[in-house]
Scaffold this motif. Structure first.
Motif, mmCIF file in Angstrom:
data_model
loop_
_atom_site.group_PDB
_atom_site.id
_atom_site.type_symbol
_atom_site.label_atom_id
_atom_site.label_comp_id
_atom_site.label_asym_id
_atom_site.label_seq_id
_atom_site.Cartn_x
_atom_site.Cartn_y
_atom_site.Cartn_z
ATOM 1 N N PRO A 1 0.842 -1.203 0.000
ATOM 2 C CA PRO A 1 0.000 0.000 0.000
ATOM 3 C C PRO A 1 0.874 1.248 0.000
ATOM 4 O O PRO A 1 1.840 1.333 0.752
ATOM 5 C CB PRO A 1 -0.775 -0.126 1.322
ATOM 6 N N VAL A 2 0.525 2.208 -0.856
ATOM 7 C CA VAL A 2 1.244 3.499 -0.892
ATOM 8 C C VAL A 2 0.485 4.517 -0.046
ATOM 9 O O VAL A 2 1.064 5.182 0.808
ATOM 10 C CB VAL A 2 1.405 3.982 -2.347
ATOM 11 N N ALA A 3 -0.820 4.610 -0.268
ATOM 12 C CA ALA A 3 -1.649 5.530 0.538
ATOM 13 C C ALA A 3 -3.108 5.152 0.382
ATOM 14 O O ALA A 3 -3.514 4.607 -0.655
ATOM 15 C CB ALA A 3 -1.444 6.975 0.083
ATOM 16 N N GLY A 4 -3.878 5.460 1.418
ATOM 17 C CA GLY A 4 -5.330 5.377 1.302
ATOM 18 C C GLY A 4 -5.837 6.692 0.739
ATOM 19 O O GLY A 4 -5.084 7.665 0.591
ATOM 20 N N LEU A 5 -7.130 6.729 0.406
ATOM 21 C CA LEU A 5 -7.734 8.001 -0.031
ATOM 22 C C LEU A 5 -9.194 8.030 0.415
ATOM 23 O O LEU A 5 -9.988 7.159 0.046
ATOM 24 C CB LEU A 5 -7.659 8.164 -1.555
ATOM 25 N N CYS A 6 -9.506 9.020 1.262
ATOM 26 C CA CYS A 6 -10.905 9.272 1.630
ATOM 27 C C CYS A 6 -11.520 10.117 0.522
ATOM 28 O O CYS A 6 -10.902 11.095 0.081
ATOM 29 C CB CYS A 6 -10.988 10.088 2.925
ATOM 30 N N VAL A 7 -12.725 9.765 0.116
ATOM 31 C CA VAL A 7 -13.389 10.512 -0.959
ATOM 32 C C VAL A 7 -14.845 10.745 -0.582
ATOM 33 O O VAL A 7 -15.508 9.830 -0.066
ATOM 34 C CB VAL A 7 -13.340 9.727 -2.300
ATOM 35 N N GLY A 8 -15.343 11.935 -0.815
ATOM 36 C CA GLY A 8 -16.754 12.210 -0.563
ATOM 37 C C GLY A 8 -17.112 13.614 -1.004
ATOM 38 O O GLY A 8 -16.257 14.386 -1.464
ATOM 39 N N TRP A 9 -18.417 13.927 -0.841
ATOM 40 C CA TRP A 9 -18.869 15.286 -1.183
ATOM 41 C C TRP A 9 -18.489 16.187 -0.018
ATOM 42 O O TRP A 9 -18.857 15.887 1.126
ATOM 43 C CB TRP A 9 -20.379 15.292 -1.447
ATOM 44 N N PRO A 10 -17.722 17.252 -0.260
ATOM 45 C CA PRO A 10 -17.196 18.065 0.842
ATOM 46 C C PRO A 10 -18.302 18.688 1.696
ATOM 47 O O PRO A 10 -19.297 19.176 1.171
ATOM 48 C CB PRO A 10 -16.409 19.172 0.134
ATOM 49 N N ALA A 11 -18.094 18.648 3.027
ATOM 50 C CA ALA A 11 -19.052 19.269 3.943
ATOM 51 C C ALA A 11 -18.693 20.728 4.192
ATOM 52 O O ALA A 11 -19.478 21.476 4.765
ATOM 53 C CB ALA A 11 -19.064 18.507 5.268
#
Ligand SMILES: Cc1cc2nc3c(=O)[nH]c(=O)nc-3n(C[C@H](O)[C@H](O)[C@H](O)COP(=O)(O)O)c2cc1C
Length: 289
Positions: A192-202
């Motif tokens: 694993p190099v990095a995780g990534l959180c993704v979503g519609w910004p609050a």
């Protein structure tokens, strides 16, 4: 307003956005020609910020797949294609990853969580299938795969921003790479190099100032300049624009009256971080000589 007038005023607006974002980022003025093509994209790139708070709104799996395809359209060293994306759909796995990193609750809250992988497994396999020697089992194999993966990560972030999504990379998954690797069933030579959180910004988020270009852009030769003075100027600019809310490890280092970027980074790297990562990567079968 006639069409041409509309597009001219849109271009001026985009040029202004790029100028504003870069002035805030670097503390320097940039004159942006409104006749440049692609100013909307430049405005998004210049205005980059990570997002750690997301609306409780799902991101369509079809959209995630589209963004993966866009991200994997990034360039790849020698066309070797050594970067993969793992979509963590199982919320129990996402929670298990969050549990490893309790000071980053945004991992659990992210509607989508991805893991970007450096995949050095395919090339030796192909060599075997094609009955060829594989004399390239050394540091460069790992390095190429890690660089490709980082480029795909950055491209995913750009693609996500283009459709209005926010994201935050998570290198902290490498605090416990062995557990993450087991959880995601990563085979030999895949790390694993990095995780990534993704979503519609609050929330809109804010621009983080960067070191001035005098420090990080070089011409013809590496010119260190007066680094101490440059860092000092950056520290002061950063403190004015975006002061730290908390001091790192005050029990050990006390409370600094002026807590700036270089103090924070010196404190951060006063502790050993991921000192066992090399052993993990070697354990996954990469030779790092
Ligand atoms: C490779 C990489 C790993 C990162 N890892 C983390 C992380 O583990 N947790 C986190 O909250 N942010 C992480 N970040 C986000 C950085 O903290 C963020 O990019 C930095 O503070 C600058 O802010 P900006 O991206 O909004 O300009 C990471 C960023 C990158 C590029």
């Amino acid at each position: 307003m006639p069409e041409q007038g509309k597009s001219e005023s849109r271009a001026r607006l985009a040029a202004g956005l790029v100028e504003e974002a870069l002035a805030e980022r670097f503390g320097e003025a940039f004159a942006v020609d409104p006749n440049l093509p692609g100013l909307d994209e430049l405005a998004r790139i210049a205005g980059h910020r990570v997002h750690r708070r997301f609306l409780p709104r799902a991101v369509e799996p079809g959209l995630v797949r589209l963004l993966c395809a866009c991200a994997l359209s990034a360039p790849s060293k020698s066309d070797l294609q050594q970067a993969d994306i793992l979509i963590v759909r199982d919320k129990a796995k996402q929670r298990a990853i969050t549990a490893l990193i309790p000071d980053m609750p945004w991992i659990a809250d992210a509607p989508v969580f991805l893991v970007f992988l450096a995949d050095g497994s395919r090339l030796p396999q192909i060599a075997q299938w094609r009955n060829k020697p594989f004399p390239n089992d050394h540091l460069d194999l790992f390095f190429n795969a890690a660089v490709d993966s980082a480029i795909v990560l950055a491209t995913f972030m750009r693609a996500a921003a283009a459709v209005g999504l926010g994201s935050c990379p998570i290198s902290a998954i490498r605090d416990r790479p062995d557990v993450v690797s087991d959880l995601l069933e990563l085979p030999a030579r895949v790390v694993p190099v990095a995780g990534l959180c993704v979503g519609w910004p609050a929330e809109a988020g804010g621009i983080t100032p960067r070191l001035g270009l005098a420090t990080t852009v070089h011409e013809d030769r590496y010119g260190a300049g007066d680094l101490a003075q440059q860092i000092d100027a950056y520290d002061r600019r950063r403190e004015e624009q975006r002061p730290y809310r908390r001091q790192r490890d005050p029990e050990r280092w006390g409370n600094a009256s002026a807590y700036d970027w270089s103090e924070d980074k010196a404190r951060q790297y006063a502790d050993p971080l991921r000192a066992d990562f090399g052993a993990f990567v070697r354990g996954k079968g990469f030779r790092l000589e």
